[in-house]
Design a protein around this motif. Structure first.
Motif, PDB file in Angstrom:
ATOM      1  N   VAL A 160      -9.692   9.090  18.364  1.00 27.92           N
ATOM      2  CA  VAL A 160      -9.313   9.330  17.113  1.00 27.92           C
ATOM      3  C   VAL A 160     -10.056   8.828  15.812  1.00 27.92           C
ATOM      4  CG1 VAL A 160      -7.223   8.998  15.491  1.00 27.92           C
ATOM      5  CG2 VAL A 160      -6.812   9.037  17.765  1.00 27.92           C
ATOM      6  N   CYS A 161     -10.316   7.784  15.995  1.00 27.31           N
ATOM      7  CA  CYS A 161     -11.043   7.207  14.840  1.00 27.31           C
ATOM      8  C   CYS A 161     -12.728   7.596  14.842  1.00 27.31           C
ATOM      9  CB  CYS A 161     -11.235   5.694  14.823  1.00 27.31           C
ATOM     10  SG  CYS A 161      -9.383   5.061  14.639  1.00 27.31           S
ATOM     11  N   ASP A 169      -4.228  18.329  28.237  1.00 31.02           N
ATOM     12  CA  ASP A 169      -3.701  18.752  26.740  1.00 31.02           C
ATOM     13  C   ASP A 169      -4.197  17.732  25.655  1.00 31.02           C
ATOM     14  OD1 ASP A 169      -3.061  16.068  27.478  1.00 31.02           O
ATOM     15  OD2 ASP A 169      -0.932  16.295  27.321  1.00 31.02           O
ATOM     16  N   LYS A 170      -5.346  17.105  25.863  1.00 32.78           N
ATOM     17  CA  LYS A 170      -5.937  16.386  25.006  1.00 32.78           C
ATOM     18  C   LYS A 170      -6.571  16.942  23.678  1.00 32.78           C
ATOM     19  CE  LYS A 170      -4.645  12.491  27.123  1.00 32.78           C
ATOM     20  NZ  LYS A 170      -3.748  13.247  28.194  1.00 32.78           N
ATOM     21  N   VAL A 171      -7.290  18.231  23.860  1.00 30.93           N
ATOM     22  CA  VAL A 171      -7.922  18.856  22.815  1.00 30.93           C
ATOM     23  C   VAL A 171      -6.538  19.399  21.650  1.00 30.93           C
ATOM     24  CG1 VAL A 171      -8.957  21.029  21.889  1.00 30.93           C
ATOM     25  CG2 VAL A 171      -9.650  19.747  24.073  1.00 30.93           C
ATOM     26  N   GLU A 172      -5.548  19.761  22.154  1.00 33.58           N
ATOM     27  CA  GLU A 172      -4.329  20.151  21.390  1.00 33.58           C
ATOM     28  C   GLU A 172      -3.803  18.864  20.593  1.00 33.58           C
ATOM     29  OE1 GLU A 172      -0.018  22.407  22.030  1.00 33.58           O
ATOM     30  OE2 GLU A 172      -1.475  22.512  23.729  1.00 33.58           O
ATOM     31  N   LYS A 173      -3.949  17.686  21.340  1.00 33.07           N
ATOM     32  CA  LYS A 173      -3.352  16.472  20.994  1.00 33.07           C
ATOM     33  C   LYS A 173      -4.211  15.952  19.975  1.00 33.07           C
ATOM     34  CE  LYS A 173       0.108  15.227  24.428  1.00 33.07           C
ATOM     35  NZ  LYS A 173       0.373  14.260  25.467  1.00 33.07           N
ATOM     36  N   TYR A 174      -5.453  16.011  20.151  1.00 35.44           N
ATOM     37  CA  TYR A 174      -6.787  15.281  19.326  1.00 35.44           C
ATOM     38  C   TYR A 174      -7.651  16.066  18.845  1.00 35.44           C
ATOM     39  CZ  TYR A 174      -4.488  11.264  21.854  1.00 35.44           C
ATOM     40  OH  TYR A 174      -3.533  10.357  22.377  1.00 35.44           O
ATOM     41  N   PRO A 175      -7.290  16.962  18.008  1.00 34.50           N
ATOM     42  CA  PRO A 175      -8.165  18.166  17.691  1.00 34.50           C
ATOM     43  C   PRO A 175      -9.366  17.954  16.943  1.00 34.50           C
ATOM     44  CG  PRO A 175      -5.914  18.457  16.315  1.00 34.50           C
ATOM     45  CD  PRO A 175      -5.650  17.319  17.452  1.00 34.50           C
ATOM     46  N   PHE A 183     -11.394  24.473  27.513  1.00 33.55           N
ATOM     47  CA  PHE A 183     -12.209  25.021  26.818  1.00 33.55           C
ATOM     48  C   PHE A 183     -11.909  26.295  25.922  1.00 33.55           C
ATOM     49  CE2 PHE A 183     -15.095  25.011  30.977  1.00 33.55           C
ATOM     50  CZ  PHE A 183     -15.442  23.458  30.543  1.00 33.55           C
ATOM     51  N   ASP A 184     -10.621  27.051  26.234  1.00 41.62           N
ATOM     52  CA  ASP A 184     -10.214  27.695  25.073  1.00 41.62           C
ATOM     53  C   ASP A 184      -9.425  27.003  23.767  1.00 41.62           C
ATOM     54  OD1 ASP A 184     -10.423  30.069  26.831  1.00 41.62           O
ATOM     55  OD2 ASP A 184      -8.748  30.120  27.360  1.00 41.62           O
ATOM     56  N   ASP A 185      -8.731  25.709  24.028  1.00 41.38           N
ATOM     57  CA  ASP A 185      -8.268  25.084  23.163  1.00 41.38           C
ATOM     58  C   ASP A 185      -9.518  24.606  22.111  1.00 41.38           C
ATOM     59  OD1 ASP A 185      -5.762  25.441  24.008  1.00 41.38           O
ATOM     60  OD2 ASP A 185      -5.600  23.292  24.766  1.00 41.38           O
ATOM     61  N   ALA A 186     -10.579  23.969  22.702  1.00 45.44           N
ATOM     62  CA  ALA A 186     -11.611  23.673  22.027  1.00 45.44           C
ATOM     63  C   ALA A 186     -12.300  24.743  21.168  1.00 45.44           C
ATOM     64  CB  ALA A 186     -12.735  22.950  23.172  1.00 45.44           C
ATOM     65  N   ILE A 187     -12.527  26.030  21.850  1.00 46.19           N
ATOM     66  CA  ILE A 187     -13.429  26.940  21.186  1.00 46.19           C
ATOM     67  C   ILE A 187     -12.389  27.466  20.081  1.00 46.19           C
ATOM     68  CG2 ILE A 187     -14.129  29.410  21.489  1.00 46.19           C
ATOM     69  CD1 ILE A 187     -15.005  28.736  24.407  1.00 46.19           C
TER      70      ILE A 187
END
Length: 217
Positions: A123-124, A146-152, A180-184
């Motif tokens: 987060v910070c 699920d972390k990219v979705e939770k911490y975009p 990878f898809d969530d990050a892109i």
């Protein structure tokens, strides 16, 4: 009132970030900000990256950020690397001013790169620029996909995403393509890698990517 105070802090941090970035540029030093959760493998990643850079004849310094202690700094020092321990005494991130205070500890003319291990959370650290040229976010297989979705914000602000501990993929339900898809989706320019730190040379592609970015700066 609170919104104004936060904006003032961020503006002040950005000024310091720009000052540091220019100073590093003038000394031809590239700084890399390594971020990720506790246990994501940040220190192991940094050690492997240092070994890759050594093969290229490059000299590296490290700023090791922790809330307390110096365990990871001691691991890095054993490799013969100049390292400065930064203890935040409870703060959940590193700010540019802390880097500004530490930088005189290094002889910048004798270094090619400085690697900063930021405080362990998703987060910070994503909210504060610290003078770096590259931000690298680490996400380990055991943490879940699920972390990219939770911490975009962490991944939206990063130049690179490294999935670590890939040797454990058979023990967890983890989708590389989802991560990878969530990050892109959040950052079309992010470069993605999956690594297994138990294999020598696991970061050769990461090293080449960093050097290509460094040569363009």
């Amino acid at each position: 009132m609170e919104i104004k105070i936060v904006k003032q802090i961020m503006d002040w941090n950005e000024e310091c970030h720009s000052e540091l970035n220019n100073k590093l540029d003038n000394n031809k030093v590239t700084m890399i900000n390594v971020m990720g959760s506790p246990g994501a493998g940040k220190t192991t990643f940094i050690l492997n990256l240092i070994r890759e850079f050594k093969r290229e004849g490059l000299k590296v310094g490290v700023i090791e950020g922790d809330i307390a202690g110096k365990i990871d700094a001691e691991k890095i020092a054993k490799e013969g690397i100049e390292v400065v321990q930064l203890n935040t005494d409870g703060a959940c991130h590193i700010e540019a001013e802390s880097i500004k205070n530490i930088l005189p500890s290094f002889d910048l003319k004798s270094l090619d790169l400085i690697i900063v291990e930021n405080i362990g959370n998703l987060v910070c650290p994503a909210e504060f620029n610290i003078g770096e040229h590259l931000k690298i976010a680490l996400l380990s297989v055991p943490e879940g996909d699920d972390k990219v979705e939770k911490y975009p914000l962490m991944f939206a602000n990063s130049d690179g995403l490294i999935i670590t501990k890939s040797d454990l993929k058979d023990y967890f339900e983890f989708s590389y393509s989802k991560v990878f898809d969530d990050a892109i989706k959040r950052n079309g320019k992010i470069r993605t890698f999956a690594v297994n730190s138990k294999i020598d040379g696991c970061l050769s592609e990461v090293k080449e990517w960093i050097l290509s970015k460094r040569n363009k700066s």
